[in-house]
Motif scaffolding. Structure first.
Motif, PDB file in Angstrom:
ATOM      1  N   ARG A  26       0.848  -1.194   0.000  1.00 47.73           N
ATOM      2  CA  ARG A  26       0.000   0.000   0.000  1.00 47.73           C
ATOM      3  C   ARG A  26       0.881   1.241   0.000  1.00 47.73           C
ATOM      4  NH1 ARG A  26      -1.833   3.501   3.799  1.00 47.73           N
ATOM      5  NH2 ARG A  26      -3.824   4.470   3.343  1.00 47.73           N
ATOM      6  N   GLY A  27       0.863   1.978  -1.079  1.00 42.15           N
ATOM      7  CA  GLY A  27       1.595   3.235  -1.132  1.00 42.15           C
ATOM      8  C   GLY A  27       3.085   3.099  -1.313  1.00 42.15           C
ATOM      9  N   LEU A  28       3.512   2.232  -2.189  1.00 42.37           N
ATOM     10  CA  LEU A  28       4.940   2.097  -2.442  1.00 42.37           C
ATOM     11  C   LEU A  28       5.334   2.721  -3.774  1.00 42.37           C
ATOM     12  CD1 LEU A  28       5.440  -1.594  -1.286  1.00 42.37           C
ATOM     13  CD2 LEU A  28       5.920   0.489  -0.020  1.00 42.37           C
ATOM     14  N   HIS A  32       6.660  11.037  -2.173  1.00 43.76           N
ATOM     15  CA  HIS A  32       6.031  12.337  -1.940  1.00 43.76           C
ATOM     16  C   HIS A  32       4.505  12.300  -2.075  1.00 43.76           C
ATOM     17  CE1 HIS A  32       9.899  14.288  -1.693  1.00 43.76           C
ATOM     18  NE2 HIS A  32      10.257  13.616  -2.779  1.00 43.76           N
ATOM     19  N   THR A  33       3.944  11.116  -2.193  1.00 40.61           N
ATOM     20  CA  THR A  33       2.497  10.949  -2.306  1.00 40.61           C
ATOM     21  C   THR A  33       1.933  10.511  -0.964  1.00 40.61           C
ATOM     22  OG1 THR A  33       2.687  10.355  -4.630  1.00 40.61           O
ATOM     23  CG2 THR A  33       0.664   9.720  -3.513  1.00 40.61           C
ATOM     24  N   ASP A  34       0.867  11.168  -0.538  1.00 40.70           N
ATOM     25  CA  ASP A  34       0.198  10.812   0.715  1.00 40.70           C
ATOM     26  C   ASP A  34      -0.863   9.764   0.418  1.00 40.70           C
ATOM     27  OD1 ASP A  34      -1.094  10.604   3.124  1.00 40.70           O
ATOM     28  OD2 ASP A  34      -1.765  12.687   3.195  1.00 40.70           O
ATOM     29  N   PHE A  35      -0.565   8.516   0.712  1.00 38.38           N
ATOM     30  CA  PHE A  35      -1.479   7.427   0.404  1.00 38.38           C
ATOM     31  C   PHE A  35      -2.608   7.301   1.418  1.00 38.38           C
ATOM     32  CE2 PHE A  35       2.201   6.498  -2.133  1.00 38.38           C
ATOM     33  CZ  PHE A  35       1.624   6.158  -3.343  1.00 38.38           C
ATOM     34  N   ASP A  36      -2.623   8.182   2.430  1.00 36.74           N
ATOM     35  CA  ASP A  36      -3.751   8.238   3.360  1.00 36.74           C
ATOM     36  C   ASP A  36      -4.762   9.299   2.935  1.00 36.74           C
ATOM     37  OD1 ASP A  36      -2.960   6.200   5.136  1.00 36.74           O
ATOM     38  OD2 ASP A  36      -1.510   7.563   6.048  1.00 36.74           O
ATOM     39  N   ALA A  37      -4.420  10.096   1.933  1.00 46.04           N
ATOM     40  CA  ALA A  37      -5.338  11.119   1.427  1.00 46.04           C
ATOM     41  C   ALA A  37      -6.352  10.470   0.488  1.00 46.04           C
ATOM     42  CB  ALA A  37      -4.568  12.200   0.687  1.00 46.04           C
ATOM     43  N   VAL A  38      -7.599  10.830   0.658  1.00 44.72           N
ATOM     44  CA  VAL A  38      -8.661  10.288  -0.206  1.00 44.72           C
ATOM     45  C   VAL A  38      -8.597  11.006  -1.554  1.00 44.72           C
ATOM     46  CG1 VAL A  38     -11.138   9.951  -0.458  1.00 44.72           C
ATOM     47  CG2 VAL A  38     -10.086   9.802   1.809  1.00 44.72           C
ATOM     48  N   PRO A  39      -8.490  10.269  -2.662  1.00 44.73           N
ATOM     49  CA  PRO A  39      -8.489  10.907  -3.979  1.00 44.73           C
ATOM     50  C   PRO A  39      -9.798  11.666  -4.209  1.00 44.73           C
ATOM     51  CG  PRO A  39      -7.863   8.597  -4.149  1.00 44.73           C
ATOM     52  CD  PRO A  39      -8.343   8.821  -2.754  1.00 44.73           C
ATOM     53  N   PRO A  40      -9.764  12.720  -5.011  1.00 46.50           N
ATOM     54  CA  PRO A  40     -10.967  13.544  -5.189  1.00 46.50           C
ATOM     55  C   PRO A  40     -12.152  12.817  -5.813  1.00 46.50           C
ATOM     56  CG  PRO A  40      -9.230  14.231  -6.698  1.00 46.50           C
ATOM     57  CD  PRO A  40      -8.627  13.221  -5.764  1.00 46.50           C
ATOM     58  N   HIS A  41     -11.930  11.735  -6.531  1.00 44.14           N
ATOM     59  CA  HIS A  41     -13.034  11.015  -7.181  1.00 44.14           C
ATOM     60  C   HIS A  41     -13.663   9.959  -6.266  1.00 44.14           C
ATOM     61  CE1 HIS A  41      -9.588   8.405  -7.858  1.00 44.14           C
ATOM     62  NE2 HIS A  41     -10.440   7.418  -8.085  1.00 44.14           N
ATOM     63  N   LEU A  42     -13.172   9.856  -5.023  1.00 43.64           N
ATOM     64  CA  LEU A  42     -13.708   8.880  -4.073  1.00 43.64           C
ATOM     65  C   LEU A  42     -14.225   9.573  -2.818  1.00 43.64           C
ATOM     66  CD1 LEU A  42     -10.897   6.158  -4.181  1.00 43.64           C
ATOM     67  CD2 LEU A  42     -13.120   6.076  -5.321  1.00 43.64           C
ATOM     68  N   HIS A  43     -15.145   8.917  -2.125  1.00 42.47           N
ATOM     69  CA  HIS A  43     -15.619   9.396  -0.823  1.00 42.47           C
ATOM     70  C   HIS A  43     -14.762   8.854   0.311  1.00 42.47           C
ATOM     71  CE1 HIS A  43     -19.198  11.513  -2.074  1.00 42.47           C
ATOM     72  NE2 HIS A  43     -19.629  10.465  -2.749  1.00 42.47           N
ATOM     73  N   ALA A  44     -14.101   7.718   0.087  1.00 39.61           N
ATOM     74  CA  ALA A  44     -13.290   7.077   1.121  1.00 39.61           C
ATOM     75  C   ALA A  44     -12.245   6.195   0.463  1.00 39.61           C
ATOM     76  CB  ALA A  44     -14.178   6.234   2.037  1.00 39.61           C
ATOM     77  N   LEU A  45     -11.171   5.918   1.196  1.00 38.67           N
ATOM     78  CA  LEU A  45     -10.149   4.997   0.707  1.00 38.67           C
ATOM     79  C   LEU A  45     -10.688   3.571   0.716  1.00 38.67           C
ATOM     80  CD1 LEU A  45      -6.946   6.198   2.584  1.00 38.67           C
ATOM     81  CD2 LEU A  45      -7.478   6.481   0.159  1.00 38.67           C
ATOM     82  N   VAL A  46     -10.355   2.821  -0.284  1.00 38.66           N
ATOM     83  CA  VAL A  46     -10.756   1.415  -0.319  1.00 38.66           C
ATOM     84  C   VAL A  46      -9.799   0.571   0.523  1.00 38.66           C
ATOM     85  CG1 VAL A  46      -9.454   0.719  -2.373  1.00 38.66           C
ATOM     86  CG2 VAL A  46     -11.624  -0.395  -1.849  1.00 38.66           C
TER      87      VAL A  46
END
Length: 80
Positions: A26-28, A32-46
């Motif tokens: 997860r997030g490799l 510099h990317t925050d893999f805990d941030a919810v992408p704008p096209h989603l309501h929540a992380l899967v």
């Protein structure tokens, strides 16, 4: 033992359907990317990670993605 490389709903579902997978990447992809941030096209992380570092499969139907249809509609383009 086999491993699935990369994150996302498809890979998480594939790993959940196996009997010999042990880790979920997860997030490799970029430091510099925050893999805990919810992408704008989603309501929540899967693939949200809990305080113990555990990622559980989602309970939502299908692959578990909780899409934001309003965001997708606002950013959809049409071509002629």
């Amino acid at each position: 033992m086999r491993q699935v490389h990369g994150n996302g709903s498809g890979n998480l579902s594939l790993l959940g359907a196996t009997t010999n997978g042990r880790w979920y990447e997860r997030g490799l992809l970029h430091p510099h990317t925050d893999f805990d941030a919810v992408p704008p096209h989603l309501h929540a992380l899967v693939d949200a990670m809990d305080e113990h570092g555990i990622v559980r499969p989602p309970a939502r139907p299908g692959l578990g993605d909780h899409f934001d249809p309003d965001h997708i509609k606002r950013h959809t383009i049409t071509t002629d």
